[in-house]
Write an enzyme that holds these catalytic residues in place. Structure first.
Site, mmCIF file in Angstrom:
data_model
loop_
_atom_site.group_PDB
_atom_site.id
_atom_site.type_symbol
_atom_site.label_atom_id
_atom_site.label_comp_id
_atom_site.label_asym_id
_atom_site.label_seq_id
_atom_site.Cartn_x
_atom_site.Cartn_y
_atom_site.Cartn_z
ATOM 1 C CE LYS A 179 -2.645 -3.359 2.202
ATOM 2 N NZ LYS A 179 -2.471 -4.275 3.342
HETATM 3 N N1 GLU Z 1 -0.100 -7.814 9.118
HETATM 4 C C1 GLU Z 1 1.092 -8.161 8.379
HETATM 5 C C2 GLU Z 1 1.077 -7.482 7.025
HETATM 6 O O1 GLU Z 1 0.013 -7.134 6.532
HETATM 7 C C3 GLU Z 1 1.222 -9.651 8.157
HETATM 8 C C4 GLU Z 1 1.586 -10.343 9.394
HETATM 9 C C5 GLU Z 1 1.822 -11.820 9.280
HETATM 10 O O2 GLU Z 1 1.334 -12.464 8.345
HETATM 11 O O3 GLU Z 1 2.474 -12.338 10.171
HETATM 12 O O4 GLU Z 1 2.131 -7.316 6.454
#
Ligand code: GLU
Length: 277
Positions: free
Chosen positions: A225
């Site tokens: 993003k």
């Molecule tokens: N929330 C993290 C991201 O969107 C991913 C975390 C994970 O898969 O451990 O990059």
């Protein structure tokens, strides 16, 4: 077996995040496992209003149906993270260093107490000297990492009061009984810290890990993003799914290109071979 997709709601679903979602979904389903979705909005400052809803809608449009009706949302989990911080006990200590003071591996400046006149900012977890963390990634193989040399005592609660991703993700994966983490390879460098926290928190065995290659743009940057990756077009879900399976080297048959999401995911589940990635 239970897998998960854990997007941060910083924008709509893009092709890079779809690849991670498809890989974790198909990996779980190919073993008859469950697949759940968790919204990682622990850092409210990065959260974009309505992005979580847009991501969930996109997942649905791509046929990626999650198993539990309720979705865990990190912004509601502060108590659990605080409790984990307390459970770490003497392993954590307050740190008064600013980001400017610390570049790269944390030298342990505040380990024995704050320097005069310094105020506690972040909280760090102590890494015992020489401690080797080992885990197996299903693609990268055996990984051995001495955390004292790669990052040093790391932050579990930031100066702005936000719990660090490293802590939140471990507390939540454990609370949700995740057995298999499938995600982008950019997170491989975080994994040793997470395995260490599993041990330090007494959460039992860490999950199995599979880190899939990240999708990059023409400049070689990870689609994200932050680099303004384009949102997926939900009305072309079959096309995007086919491309995601091709990116994952699963060899989706040409005649399924653009087929209905359900047909593509059924094919992928029946033919999944993570070793081809
Ligand atoms: N929330 C993290 C991201 O969107 C991913 C975390 C994970 O898969 O451990 O990059």
């Amino acid at each position: 077996m239970r897998g998960r997709f854990a997007p941060s709601p910083t924008g709509p679903l893009h092709f890079g995040s779809l690849v991670a979602a498809v890989a974790s979904y198909v990996d779980a389903k190919s073993c008859g496992g469950e697949w759940i979705v968790r919204i990682e909005d622990v850092d409210a400052a990065r959260t974009v209003p309505r992005a979580a809803d847009a991501i969930l809608r996109s997942l649905e449009m791509h046929g990626l149906a999650w198993d539990h009706r309720s979705i865990m949302v990190q912004s509601t989990r502060t108590e659990a993270y605080q409790e984990a911080l307390e459970r770490l006990g003497r392993l954590v200590y307050p740190c008064g260093c600013s980001r400017k003071d610390v570049g790269g591996v944390y030298p342990g400046t505040c380990r024995l107490g704050l320097r005069d006149g310094r105020e506690a900012r972040a909280w760090r977890v102590r890494i015992p000297e020489g401690r080797m963390i080992e885990f197996t990634d299903r693609l990268a193989g055996r990984v051995r990492e001495r955390l004292a040399e790669t990052c040093g005592d790391f932050i579990v609660r930031r100066a702005d009061g936000v719990f660090a991703y490293q802590l939140a993700v471990v507390v939540d994966d454990a609370a949700q009984g995740i057995t298999d983490v499938v995600r982008g390879a950019d997170l491989l460098e975080s994994t040793a810290r997470q395995v260490y926290l599993y041990e330090a928190l007494g959460l039992g065995e860490a999950p199995r890990y599979l880190h899939v290659p990240v999708v990059t743009d023409a400049q070689g940057e990870k689609l994200s993003k932050q680099t303004n990756a384009v949102a997926l077009n939900d009305s072309r879900a079959g096309e995007s799914l086919w491309k995601a399976l091709e990116f994952l080297k699963q060899g989706p048959p040409p005649e399924l290109r653009g087929a209905a999401p359900r047909a593509l995911l059924e094919w992928a589940t029946a033919n999944w071979n993570a070793l081809l990635i």
